[in-house]
Design a protein around this motif. Structure first.
Motif, PDB file in Angstrom:
ATOM      1  N   LEU A 155      11.518   7.902 -15.046  1.00 16.19           N
ATOM      2  CA  LEU A 155      11.138   9.319 -15.630  1.00 16.19           C
ATOM      3  C   LEU A 155      12.388  10.167 -15.051  1.00 16.19           C
ATOM      4  O   LEU A 155      12.617  10.086 -13.963  1.00 16.19           O
ATOM      5  CB  LEU A 155       9.984   9.586 -15.028  1.00 16.19           C
ATOM      6  N   SER A 177      12.803  16.842 -16.236  1.00 14.56           N
ATOM      7  CA  SER A 177      12.245  16.524 -17.545  1.00 14.56           C
ATOM      8  C   SER A 177      11.958  17.595 -18.536  1.00 14.56           C
ATOM      9  O   SER A 177      11.881  18.663 -17.996  1.00 14.56           O
ATOM     10  CB  SER A 177      10.948  15.689 -17.238  1.00 14.56           C
ATOM     11  N   HIS A 208       9.339  12.043 -20.194  1.00 12.76           N
ATOM     12  CA  HIS A 208      10.748  11.964 -20.730  1.00 12.76           C
ATOM     13  C   HIS A 208      11.504  10.859 -19.536  1.00 12.76           C
ATOM     14  O   HIS A 208      11.404  11.271 -18.451  1.00 12.76           O
ATOM     15  CB  HIS A 208      11.462  13.461 -20.284  1.00 12.76           C
ATOM     16  N   ALA A 228       7.492  17.062 -13.635  1.00 11.93           N
ATOM     17  CA  ALA A 228       8.318  16.033 -13.177  1.00 11.93           C
ATOM     18  C   ALA A 228       7.559  15.386 -12.019  1.00 11.93           C
ATOM     19  O   ALA A 228       7.693  14.211 -11.856  1.00 11.93           O
ATOM     20  CB  ALA A 228       9.697  16.365 -12.849  1.00 11.93           C
TER      21      ALA A 228
END
Length: 135
Positions: free
Chosen positions: A21, A25, A30, A113
């Motif tokens: 990840l 992000s 993402h 995130a």
């Protein structure tokens, strides 16, 4: 500016590639897929490795669609002087609205995130189940 990642963000890793990840992000989920061997350009990737990367990208998109039900997704990589990592890496970015999508770097990290533990736990289970079905 270098894209930030951390070991806690790793979703899957084997001898050829890592899926993680993005801590910077754009949206929830993402992810970045990158080969262990660093290739400066897309066209230098061996065909069998490219096939594996795309297979995992396809699997990850299925998991993201099932998990978050995005309206769509974007996949991209930057090359040459525009590369964020200075070697090939494939980004998969779930899309929930047109307004949220932009590519920029900031010293301020996206709060989404840090949902790593929740996202990582769910995606690892889904990824493992999907890989077991393929075997």
């Amino acid at each position: 500016m270098e894209l930030k990642t951390s070991r806690q963000s790793v979703l899957y890793e084997d001898s050829e590639l890592t899926i993680m990840l993005a801590t910077d992000s754009m949206t929830k989920g993402h992810a970045i897929i990158e080969p262990k061997e660093q290739f400066s350009y897309f066209e230098k990737l061996p065909a069998d490795l490219l096939k594996k990367i795309m297979s995992f990208a396809q699997l990850y998109v299925r998991i993201i669609k099932k998990t978050y039900n995005p309206k769509g997704y974007s996949m991209m990589q930057n090359q040459g002087q525009f590369s964020d990592r200075h070697y090939f890496s494939r980004h998969i970015i779930p899309r929930f609205s047109k307004e949220e999508f932009s590519w920029y770097y900031s010293d301020i990290e996206n709060p989404q995130a840090f949902e790593f533990s929740r996202i990582k736990e769910f995606l690892q289970v889904e990824l493992k189940d999907s890989l077991n079905k393929k075997s």
